[in-house]
Design a protein around this motif. Sequence first.
Motif, PDB file in Angstrom:
ATOM      1  N   GLN A   1      21.247 -13.247  50.419  1.00  0.00           N
ATOM      2  CA  GLN A   1      20.172 -12.853  51.345  1.00  0.00           C
ATOM      3  C   GLN A   1      18.805 -12.820  50.679  1.00  0.00           C
ATOM      4  OE1 GLN A   1      21.132 -12.521  54.586  1.00  0.00           O
ATOM      5  NE2 GLN A   1      23.146 -13.055  53.793  1.00  0.00           N
ATOM      6  N   ILE A   2      18.594 -13.720  49.716  1.00  0.00           N
ATOM      7  CA  ILE A   2      17.296 -13.815  49.046  1.00  0.00           C
ATOM      8  C   ILE A   2      16.720 -15.206  49.311  1.00  0.00           C
ATOM      9  CG2 ILE A   2      16.106 -13.851  46.817  1.00  0.00           C
ATOM     10  CD1 ILE A   2      18.125 -11.793  45.852  1.00  0.00           C
ATOM     11  N   PHE A   3      15.574 -15.258  49.978  1.00  0.00           N
ATOM     12  CA  PHE A   3      14.936 -16.522  50.333  1.00  0.00           C
ATOM     13  C   PHE A   3      13.601 -16.717  49.609  1.00  0.00           C
ATOM     14  CE2 PHE A   3      17.887 -15.476  53.659  1.00  0.00           C
ATOM     15  CZ  PHE A   3      18.423 -16.696  54.057  1.00  0.00           C
ATOM     16  N   ASP A   4      13.219 -15.730  48.824  1.00  0.00           N
ATOM     17  CA  ASP A   4      11.966 -15.811  48.077  1.00  0.00           C
ATOM     18  C   ASP A   4      12.256 -15.463  46.620  1.00  0.00           C
ATOM     19  OD1 ASP A   4       9.453 -15.705  47.004  1.00  0.00           O
ATOM     20  OD2 ASP A   4       8.614 -14.348  48.511  1.00  0.00           O
ATOM     21  N   ILE A   5      12.151 -16.461  45.741  1.00  0.00           N
ATOM     22  CA  ILE A   5      12.488 -16.254  44.324  1.00  0.00           C
ATOM     23  C   ILE A   5      11.586 -15.214  43.676  1.00  0.00           C
ATOM     24  CG2 ILE A   5      12.619 -17.382  42.064  1.00  0.00           C
ATOM     25  CD1 ILE A   5      13.438 -19.915  43.436  1.00  0.00           C
ATOM     26  N   SER A   6      10.371 -15.063  44.182  1.00  0.00           N
ATOM     27  CA  SER A   6       9.432 -14.110  43.576  1.00  0.00           C
ATOM     28  C   SER A   6       9.911 -12.666  43.713  1.00  0.00           C
ATOM     29  CB  SER A   6       8.044 -14.256  44.202  1.00  0.00           C
ATOM     30  OG  SER A   6       8.080 -13.934  45.586  1.00  0.00           O
ATOM     31  N   GLU A   7      10.892 -12.409  44.572  1.00  0.00           N
ATOM     32  CA  GLU A   7      11.432 -11.054  44.739  1.00  0.00           C
ATOM     33  C   GLU A   7      12.404 -10.682  43.611  1.00  0.00           C
ATOM     34  OE1 GLU A   7      13.304 -10.618  48.493  1.00  0.00           O
ATOM     35  OE2 GLU A   7      11.557 -11.254  49.665  1.00  0.00           O
ATOM     36  N   VAL A   8      12.811 -11.693  42.824  1.00  0.00           N
ATOM     37  CA  VAL A   8      13.874 -11.483  41.829  1.00  0.00           C
ATOM     38  C   VAL A   8      13.288 -11.143  40.466  1.00  0.00           C
ATOM     39  CG1 VAL A   8      15.866 -12.520  40.690  1.00  0.00           C
ATOM     40  CG2 VAL A   8      15.357 -13.078  43.085  1.00  0.00           C
TER      41      VAL A   8
END
Length: 238
Positions: A126-133
């Motif tokens: 449920q992660i579509f934005d790598i910058s959140e990781v």
Amino acid sequence: MIETLVVVVRSIIAFISLLIFARILGKQQISQLSFFDYITGITIGSIAATLTTDLTSRAWPHWVGLLTWTILVFIFQWSVLKGRTIAKYIDGEPAVVIMNGKIMEETLKKIKYRASDLLKLLREKQIFDISEVEYAVFETSGELSILKKSEYQPLTPKDIGLLTPYKGMSKELIYDGKVMEQNLLYIDKDKDWLLNQIRAYGFGAFEEVFLALIDETGNMFIDGYKDSIDPKEQKSLE
């Protein structure tokens, strides 16, 4: 008839042997298996299958092969537990593929993964934005472990100073229509009390209940046998 009897006997020998050897080797979830574990598991299973159905050869050599493979796997498992170097050689090491929102391209090349493979695994989490990781780590089992940046992590009751009651593990009071008397004794209740509880849910006897659970706070979950899906809901799922 004789061949059938031989196959049955060999099957029993292979089944009991695998059961014993599996208990000796321990158990892991499929998702936790390394590539080496996966291959050895297939090999041992293949030997057991040959032991069962190959009537052109004696059973004894196949059983010896099965025992030998099991012993070798056991030795490797023991070596992995005792030696960090051997564990690294056999199972490999976790690999950091995302650090502070940035993809580690060289690491991806080393573990032979494409960026599209990584993006697919992120979407499954449920992660579509790598910058959140913050960090993403490929484990030796092939699983992707992810730590989100603090600002993207879900809010918990602890974050806002909210106290929540302890629930603990639910205990089975009824399983498949049978009362778990040991668990009833544990919570200091009897069958009469349990019968009154299930009657409040519309059940007349223990045999009508598929599963009844109770948590540490006294909340109960009761599920009967005669469950059905509303035709309208079923149609919406199709």
